[in-house]
Scaffold this motif. Structure first.
Motif, PDB file in Angstrom:
ATOM      1  N   VAL A 292       0.844  -1.201   0.000  1.00 29.84           N
ATOM      2  CA  VAL A 292       0.000   0.000   0.000  1.00 29.84           C
ATOM      3  C   VAL A 292       0.875   1.247   0.000  1.00 29.84           C
ATOM      4  N   TYR A 293       1.856   1.292   0.882  1.00 29.01           N
ATOM      5  CA  TYR A 293       2.730   2.466   0.996  1.00 29.01           C
ATOM      6  C   TYR A 293       3.444   2.718  -0.330  1.00 29.01           C
TER       7      TYR A 293
ATOM      8  N   CYS B  96       6.371  10.291  -5.472  1.00 22.05           N
ATOM      9  CA  CYS B  96       7.437  10.509  -4.502  1.00 22.05           C
ATOM     10  C   CYS B  96       8.556   9.487  -4.731  1.00 22.05           C
ATOM     11  N   GLN B  97       9.577   9.902  -5.461  1.00 24.48           N
ATOM     12  CA  GLN B  97      10.688   8.996  -5.777  1.00 24.48           C
ATOM     13  C   GLN B  97      11.420   8.560  -4.515  1.00 24.48           C
ATOM     14  N   TYR B  98      11.517   9.436  -3.536  1.00 28.05           N
ATOM     15  CA  TYR B  98      12.172   9.066  -2.289  1.00 28.05           C
ATOM     16  C   TYR B  98      11.452   7.873  -1.656  1.00 28.05           C
ATOM     17  N   CYS B  99      10.141   7.984  -1.476  1.00 32.03           N
ATOM     18  CA  CYS B  99       9.389   6.912  -0.822  1.00 32.03           C
ATOM     19  C   CYS B  99       9.287   5.668  -1.701  1.00 32.03           C
ATOM     20  N   VAL B 100       9.229   5.844  -3.007  1.00 34.69           N
ATOM     21  CA  VAL B 100       9.232   4.678  -3.904  1.00 34.69           C
ATOM     22  C   VAL B 100      10.526   3.897  -3.691  1.00 34.69           C
ATOM     23  N   SER B 101      11.635   4.594  -3.640  1.00 42.03           N
ATOM     24  CA  SER B 101      12.923   3.930  -3.437  1.00 42.03           C
ATOM     25  C   SER B 101      13.015   3.310  -2.049  1.00 42.03           C
TER      26      SER B 101
ATOM     27  N   ALA C 227       5.372  -4.835  -9.868  1.00 43.60           N
ATOM     28  CA  ALA C 227       3.933  -4.985 -10.109  1.00 43.60           C
ATOM     29  C   ALA C 227       3.131  -4.057  -9.198  1.00 43.60           C
ATOM     30  N   VAL C 228       3.517  -4.002  -7.929  1.00 45.45           N
ATOM     31  CA  VAL C 228       2.822  -3.143  -6.968  1.00 45.45           C
ATOM     32  C   VAL C 228       2.853  -1.696  -7.431  1.00 45.45           C
ATOM     33  N   ARG C 229       3.951  -1.290  -8.020  1.00 48.26           N
ATOM     34  CA  ARG C 229       4.078   0.089  -8.496  1.00 48.26           C
ATOM     35  C   ARG C 229       3.127   0.377  -9.655  1.00 48.26           C
ATOM     36  N   ARG C 230       2.514  -0.667 -10.209  1.00 51.30           N
ATOM     37  CA  ARG C 230       1.473  -0.510 -11.234  1.00 51.30           C
ATOM     38  C   ARG C 230       0.092  -0.821 -10.626  1.00 51.30           C
TER      39      ARG C 230
ATOM     40  N   ASP D  32      18.584   8.815  -0.009  1.00 49.18           N
ATOM     41  CA  ASP D  32      19.653   8.119   0.699  1.00 49.18           C
ATOM     42  C   ASP D  32      19.406   6.606   0.722  1.00 49.18           C
ATOM     43  N   PHE D  33      18.600   6.144  -0.209  1.00 45.66           N
ATOM     44  CA  PHE D  33      18.350   4.731  -0.479  1.00 45.66           C
ATOM     45  C   PHE D  33      18.771   4.474  -1.914  1.00 45.66           C
ATOM     46  N   PRO D  34      19.031   3.217  -2.262  1.00 42.42           N
ATOM     47  CA  PRO D  34      19.273   2.938  -3.681  1.00 42.42           C
ATOM     48  C   PRO D  34      18.030   3.321  -4.487  1.00 42.42           C
TER      49      PRO D  34
END
Length: 144
Positions: A31-32, A41-46, A64-67, A135-137
């Protein structure tokens, strides 16, 4: 967030309370992650791609979740519900709630999913306003 004890405490309190719920860690992260994609939000996606993997999702599942999809039918129903809640700004039909309930989620787990939509949105907006440095990959790009 550390500049405001109130904002930090609000985030930590909500995060901590929801973590004690009945939604499985992999579902919470799904969900998040999906909400973060929806909010750009690229930060939170990463960050939540990394955390979702720690919660048991495989790389292809995070993609898949990102879709708003999942190879797991139950989780796919949850993500479809989340997609509809976001699109309708919460004004979903009873049939949408019943569909996620029929997939196997309790009323409490559905409430927690809505809570995670709110928590992720708060975090996403905070990161946008503050242009938070990654600060994440970086999450793998989705193929078109």
């Amino acid at each position: 967030m550390g500049n405001s004890p109130a904002a930090l405490n609000a985030y930590l309190a909500m995060s901590g309370a929801l973590a004690e719920g009945d939604l499985k860690p992999a579902d919470r992260e799904a969900v998040y992650l999906a909400v973060s994609v929806g909010n750009g939000c690229q930060y939170c996606v990463s960050a939540h791609t990394v955390i979702a993997k720690k919660a048991g999702l495989l790389e292809e599942e995070t993609l898949a979740v990102r879709r708003f999809e999942s190879p797991d039918a139950k989780r796919a129903a949850l993500l479809e519900f989340v997609r509809k809640v976001i699109a309708a700004k919460g004004f979903v039909a009873d049939a949408e709630i019943e569909a996620v309930r029929t997939a196997g989620y309790s009323s409490g787990q559905i409430a927690e999913a809505v809570g995670y939509i709110g928590l992720a949105t708060f975090s996403n907006l905070f990161n946008h306003v503050n242009d938070t440095e990654l600060d994440f990959p970086a999450a793998k790009e989705l193929e078109s």
